[in-house]
Design a protein around this motif. Structure first.
Motif, PDB file in Angstrom:
ATOM      1  N   ARG A 112     112.489 158.672  89.590  1.00 55.96           N
ATOM      2  CA  ARG A 112     111.261 158.206  88.946  1.00 55.96           C
ATOM      3  C   ARG A 112     110.862 156.832  89.485  1.00 55.96           C
ATOM      4  O   ARG A 112     109.701 156.580  89.789  1.00 55.96           O
ATOM      5  CB  ARG A 112     111.482 158.151  87.426  1.00 55.96           C
ATOM      6  CG  ARG A 112     110.204 158.391  86.607  1.00 55.96           C
ATOM      7  CD  ARG A 112     110.503 158.416  85.119  1.00 55.96           C
ATOM      8  NE  ARG A 112     110.999 159.708  84.665  1.00 55.96           N
ATOM      9  CZ  ARG A 112     112.192 159.924  84.114  1.00 55.96           C
ATOM     10  NH1 ARG A 112     113.037 158.919  83.969  1.00 55.96           N
ATOM     11  NH2 ARG A 112     112.540 161.116  83.720  1.00 55.96           N
ATOM     12  N   SER A 113     111.855 155.968  89.621  1.00 52.28           N
ATOM     13  CA  SER A 113     111.540 154.615  90.073  1.00 52.28           C
ATOM     14  C   SER A 113     111.075 154.614  91.526  1.00 52.28           C
ATOM     15  O   SER A 113     110.550 153.625  92.016  1.00 52.28           O
ATOM     16  CB  SER A 113     112.764 153.708  89.907  1.00 52.28           C
ATOM     17  OG  SER A 113     113.755 154.063  90.843  1.00 52.28           O
ATOM     18  N   ALA A 114     111.279 155.739  92.221  1.00 56.99           N
ATOM     19  CA  ALA A 114     110.777 155.839  93.592  1.00 56.99           C
ATOM     20  C   ALA A 114     109.563 156.752  93.664  1.00 56.99           C
ATOM     21  O   ALA A 114     109.094 157.100  94.751  1.00 56.99           O
ATOM     22  CB  ALA A 114     111.887 156.364  94.506  1.00 56.99           C
ATOM     23  N   GLY A 115     109.105 157.162  92.487  1.00 55.57           N
ATOM     24  CA  GLY A 115     107.944 158.048  92.453  1.00 55.57           C
ATOM     25  C   GLY A 115     108.227 159.439  92.999  1.00 55.57           C
ATOM     26  O   GLY A 115     107.330 160.123  93.486  1.00 55.57           O
ATOM     27  N   ARG A 116     109.484 159.841  92.911  1.00 55.11           N
ATOM     28  CA  ARG A 116     109.863 161.138  93.471  1.00 55.11           C
ATOM     29  C   ARG A 116     110.333 162.134  92.414  1.00 55.11           C
ATOM     30  O   ARG A 116     110.901 163.164  92.758  1.00 55.11           O
ATOM     31  CB  ARG A 116     111.004 160.938  94.481  1.00 55.11           C
ATOM     32  CG  ARG A 116     110.617 160.171  95.722  1.00 55.11           C
ATOM     33  CD  ARG A 116     109.798 161.043  96.647  1.00 55.11           C
ATOM     34  NE  ARG A 116     109.185 160.238  97.699  1.00 55.11           N
ATOM     35  CZ  ARG A 116     108.071 160.599  98.312  1.00 55.11           C
ATOM     36  NH1 ARG A 116     107.439 161.725  97.980  1.00 55.11           N
ATOM     37  NH2 ARG A 116     107.551 159.832  99.252  1.00 55.11           N
ATOM     38  N   TYR A 117     110.138 161.802  91.178  1.00 52.47           N
ATOM     39  CA  TYR A 117     110.629 162.715  90.136  1.00 52.47           C
ATOM     40  C   TYR A 117     109.684 163.892  89.983  1.00 52.47           C
ATOM     41  O   TYR A 117     108.481 163.740  89.821  1.00 52.47           O
ATOM     42  CB  TYR A 117     110.755 161.970  88.797  1.00 52.47           C
ATOM     43  CG  TYR A 117     111.151 162.868  87.653  1.00 52.47           C
ATOM     44  CD1 TYR A 117     112.430 163.426  87.605  1.00 52.47           C
ATOM     45  CD2 TYR A 117     110.255 163.175  86.633  1.00 52.47           C
ATOM     46  CE1 TYR A 117     112.800 164.253  86.564  1.00 52.47           C
ATOM     47  CE2 TYR A 117     110.619 163.996  85.579  1.00 52.47           C
ATOM     48  CZ  TYR A 117     111.892 164.541  85.553  1.00 52.47           C
ATOM     49  OH  TYR A 117     112.248 165.363  84.535  1.00 52.47           O
ATOM     50  N   ASP A 118     110.245 165.097  90.026  1.00 48.90           N
ATOM     51  CA  ASP A 118     109.465 166.323  89.869  1.00 48.90           C
ATOM     52  C   ASP A 118     110.246 167.261  88.971  1.00 48.90           C
ATOM     53  O   ASP A 118     111.229 167.880  89.390  1.00 48.90           O
ATOM     54  CB  ASP A 118     109.233 166.951  91.247  1.00 48.90           C
ATOM     55  CG  ASP A 118     108.373 168.214  91.155  1.00 48.90           C
ATOM     56  OD1 ASP A 118     108.167 168.735  90.042  1.00 48.90           O
ATOM     57  OD2 ASP A 118     107.919 168.680  92.217  1.00 48.90           O
ATOM     58  N   SER A 119     109.811 167.362  87.720  1.00 54.53           N
ATOM     59  CA  SER A 119     110.585 168.118  86.734  1.00 54.53           C
ATOM     60  C   SER A 119     110.730 169.587  87.119  1.00 54.53           C
ATOM     61  O   SER A 119     111.675 170.261  86.708  1.00 54.53           O
ATOM     62  CB  SER A 119     109.931 168.004  85.352  1.00 54.53           C
ATOM     63  OG  SER A 119     108.683 168.654  85.356  1.00 54.53           O
ATOM     64  N   GLU A 120     109.824 170.078  87.924  1.00 56.49           N
ATOM     65  CA  GLU A 120     109.911 171.483  88.329  1.00 56.49           C
ATOM     66  C   GLU A 120     111.130 171.751  89.199  1.00 56.49           C
ATOM     67  O   GLU A 120     111.576 172.883  89.336  1.00 56.49           O
ATOM     68  CB  GLU A 120     108.651 171.852  89.112  1.00 56.49           C
ATOM     69  CG  GLU A 120     107.937 173.064  88.558  1.00 56.49           C
ATOM     70  CD  GLU A 120     106.795 173.485  89.475  1.00 56.49           C
ATOM     71  OE1 GLU A 120     105.706 173.683  88.947  1.00 56.49           O
ATOM     72  OE2 GLU A 120     106.991 173.579  90.696  1.00 56.49           O
ATOM     73  N   LEU A 121     111.623 170.696  89.800  1.00 52.79           N
ATOM     74  CA  LEU A 121     112.788 170.847  90.675  1.00 52.79           C
ATOM     75  C   LEU A 121     114.103 170.677  89.914  1.00 52.79           C
ATOM     76  O   LEU A 121     115.173 170.684  90.508  1.00 52.79           O
ATOM     77  CB  LEU A 121     112.706 169.819  91.815  1.00 52.79           C
ATOM     78  CG  LEU A 121     111.575 170.046  92.808  1.00 52.79           C
ATOM     79  CD1 LEU A 121     111.467 168.884  93.782  1.00 52.79           C
ATOM     80  CD2 LEU A 121     111.802 171.347  93.577  1.00 52.79           C
ATOM     81  N   PHE A 122     113.995 170.487  88.614  1.00 52.60           N
ATOM     82  CA  PHE A 122     115.194 170.348  87.785  1.00 52.60           C
ATOM     83  C   PHE A 122     115.463 171.672  87.080  1.00 52.60           C
ATOM     84  O   PHE A 122     114.597 172.197  86.386  1.00 52.60           O
ATOM     85  CB  PHE A 122     115.000 169.238  86.739  1.00 52.60           C
ATOM     86  CG  PHE A 122     115.306 167.868  87.270  1.00 52.60           C
ATOM     87  CD1 PHE A 122     114.746 167.428  88.467  1.00 52.60           C
ATOM     88  CD2 PHE A 122     116.159 167.018  86.572  1.00 52.60           C
ATOM     89  CE1 PHE A 122     115.038 166.157  88.962  1.00 52.60           C
ATOM     90  CE2 PHE A 122     116.450 165.752  87.059  1.00 52.60           C
ATOM     91  CZ  PHE A 122     115.888 165.317  88.251  1.00 52.60           C
ATOM     92  N   MET A 123     116.647 172.190  87.255  1.00 56.35           N
ATOM     93  CA  MET A 123     116.988 173.455  86.619  1.00 56.35           C
ATOM     94  C   MET A 123     118.329 173.333  85.909  1.00 56.35           C
ATOM     95  O   MET A 123     119.332 173.002  86.536  1.00 56.35           O
ATOM     96  CB  MET A 123     117.052 174.566  87.672  1.00 56.35           C
ATOM     97  CG  MET A 123     117.317 175.932  87.091  1.00 56.35           C
ATOM     98  SD  MET A 123     117.075 177.235  88.328  1.00 56.35           S
ATOM     99  CE  MET A 123     115.318 177.501  88.217  1.00 56.35           C
ATOM    100  N   THR A 124     118.341 173.594  84.613  1.00 59.39           N
ATOM    101  CA  THR A 124     119.587 173.478  83.854  1.00 59.39           C
ATOM    102  C   THR A 124     119.816 174.732  83.026  1.00 59.39           C
ATOM    103  O   THR A 124     118.896 175.504  82.767  1.00 59.39           O
ATOM    104  CB  THR A 124     119.541 172.280  82.883  1.00 59.39           C
ATOM    105  OG1 THR A 124     118.512 172.514  81.917  1.00 59.39           O
ATOM    106  CG2 THR A 124     119.271 170.987  83.617  1.00 59.39           C
ATOM    107  N   THR A 125     121.064 174.886  82.617  1.00 59.32           N
ATOM    108  CA  THR A 125     121.439 176.001  81.751  1.00 59.32           C
ATOM    109  C   THR A 125     122.599 175.554  80.887  1.00 59.32           C
ATOM    110  O   THR A 125     123.339 174.633  81.253  1.00 59.32           O
ATOM    111  CB  THR A 125     121.857 177.230  82.578  1.00 59.32           C
ATOM    112  OG1 THR A 125     122.435 178.203  81.701  1.00 59.32           O
ATOM    113  CG2 THR A 125     122.922 176.852  83.599  1.00 59.32           C
TER     114      THR A 125
END
Lengths: 341, 341
Positions: B210-223
């Motif tokens: 986020r602090s680098a402006g690169r956060y993309d929640s779509e690329l986060f996958m959890t289970t």
DNA sequence: TTGTACGCGTTATCAC
DNA sequence: GTGATAACGCGTACAA
């Protein structure tokens, strides 16, 4: 006011006072609520909560000359093989009032004997130990223990009391037969640690090769170092340096097998085209690997579960039908032993 | 002849009779040989051996209102992370008179609370629990426990008593920084189980992106499914199906990372050319893998060792300098995160 | 259903 | 240095 030595925690007598009943009634209400009338039970429960009373298990064990501790002694904590069996034991045991006490013998028989001595000092409800290679003194202690004793991970016609596992010799033999059936000729073995069970696997494996006229001791490489992935990679490198003509290898466990795979990949060898690989235990990763790795699947969870079942039966006064249960193993054929044409 | 209820094992009184001394002398000879004269000591030792006398630990615990049991509660037995810490605890503890009692909370806070209650019933010498996410009731119990309590695997400014571990948030953040520094842009996360510690790692990781402006929640996958190698392979497949443009992924542990590697290999993807991979914990296999896998190394053995050191100090009456010890972590850069040109 | 008396095997306390 | 006595907290046996 009476002088007290104890740590000051509330006792069953404090609960009894608060609830206006006698200690024995509290004792009964806690262990077998049905034996106490509903109103008293509620008063007692309230007092327990208010005082945050926790029964003193040592006093209980002393008075009843029976503890709720099941001692379990394994040779290793980091070996996934035992972790699965342990998990089963915990899953089964912690339902009831029984508590597990776990000892780590580090693959040292004298350490196992020491732990057996200590555990026996707890007057355990039962004891679970790995395998059948106890020291004579340890075996004697276990034979005279007045609690159920289950040896796990192996089978043997002469158990101390009860036993559940499988034949490591036969498992090794099955691995040998598999490689022979796949058409491999120059077949090797890589073994780390070489505890008694690994040794028996190796012997079964050698037996299979020998009966087919394919045994070549030069292709067998063992070490007493503990097994690891990097050690597998290291040993296959050493083995191939000595005998580049090796066609397939049986590893005494899956960590080593995975290491052999990695070692081959780093060396630019193809599996199974250049080298066939078979492991032992069939840990979860074996099926996921690329290529997937052939292994001998063992029922480690089932061993733990069966051990607890046997203990439960004995504690309930029943005698298990068989004192020795063989849960067997299954060959899981995968890509790593598909013979090159 | 007195009527006896016990199981018939020899008692300290039997030893005393045989040696012609009083019970208390036997007791002293066994616990602190220096307090007894040499001749008596020898007579007592001989009697002990002849009767095969084993002290009754429950009676001892009751009389002294102090047991030699150290309760350890971990969330998982199969997770290698805890296995290493446990091994350290056993290595350190079993030297002395202390015994480990191990509980498995299965990542369930209520189960942990139940175990804490049971363990406290043993009046343990000390207690070791994982992390800082106890239920309020459990925390209260531990705070009022009259024994040393060590929380392991994490650090927190507000420990119950003592604490040793590292910051999972910072670990996650370091993973994020590493991928950013390597020039990756579309960076994802794969997480299984998602217990509190995994969650904090993810949060630190997200914070770095986020602090680098690169956060993309779509690329986060959890289970919430438990982690495994095959699950890692499965999740990277699902993630790539949704977002084929993903360039690198942080896995919440090494098993998942290995699975991602296998998944890529099965799919014909190159690592790190097509996908960068970084894991967490740096299990032994990470360095051996092909390509070798980048990970965040944690000092799991050191955590267990330090926990026991803290307990020992407290038991000896000393106060440890710091109630919270941060053992940190180290980034292990390997082939799997070498950025494609 | 509830209570009384005592034993479980060891150790702390205090005296010798 | 050694011993007699009384706790430690709870459960069993038996009585009510």
């Amino acid at each position: 006011m009476r002088k007290r030595r104890g740590a000051g925690r509330p006792t069953i007598a404090d609960v009894a006072d608060k609830a206006g009943v006698s200690t024995i009634t509290v004792s009964r209400a806690l262990r077998d609520p049905a034996k106490v009338s509903a109103p008293l039970r509620e008063r007692i429960d309230a007092a327990v909560r208010k005082l945050d009373y926790v029964p003193h298990s040592h006093a209980s064990a002393l008075a009843s000359s029976r503890s709720n501790i099941v001692g379990v002694i394994v040779p290793s904590l980091t070996n996934n093989v035992f972790a699965d069996t342990l998990r089963a034991i915990y899953d089964e045991l912690e339902q009831g009032p029984l508590q597990v006490q776990l000892g780590n013998s580090r693959y040292v028989a004298a350490e196992e004997e020491r732990l057996i001595r200590i555990f026996l000092g707890q007057r355990p409800a039962a004891l679970i130990v790995a395998g059948g290679d106890q020291t004579p003194a340890a075996r004697a202690l276990l034979e005279s223990a007045d609690c159920p004793v289950v040896q796990v991970m192996e089978v043997d016609p002469d158990p101390i009391d009860m036993m559940v596992g499988f034949s490591h010799f036969e498992g090794g033999r099955a691995a040998g037969h598999h490689l022979l059936q796949r058409g491999y000729r120059r077949i090797g073995f890589i073994g780390a640690r070489m505890d008694p069970r690994s040794r028996r696997r190796m012997e079964g494996f050698a037996e299979a090769l020998r009966s087919a006229g394919r045994y070549d001791s030069e292709l067998f490489m063992t070490t007493t170092r503990s097994s690891s992935t990097s050690l597998g990679a290291e040993l296959i490198g050493a083995l191939r340096a000595k005998r580049p003509d090796i066609e397939a290898v049986f590893c005494n466990n899956d960590d080593m097998a995975l290491g052999v795979l990695f070692g081959c990949q780093h060396a630019g060898l193809r599996v199974p085209e250049d080298l066939g690989i078979i492991g032992f235990n069939d840990l979860e990763m074996m099926a996921a690997a690329c290529p997937s790795l052939t292994s001998i699947r063992t029922n480690r969870y089932g061993i733990g579960k069966t051990a607890v079942d046997m203990i439960r039966a004995r504690l309930d006064g029943d005698e298990p039908e068989n004192r020795v249960v063989d849960l067997g193993f299954q060959l899981q054929e995968r890509q790593s032993t598909v013979r090159r044409v």
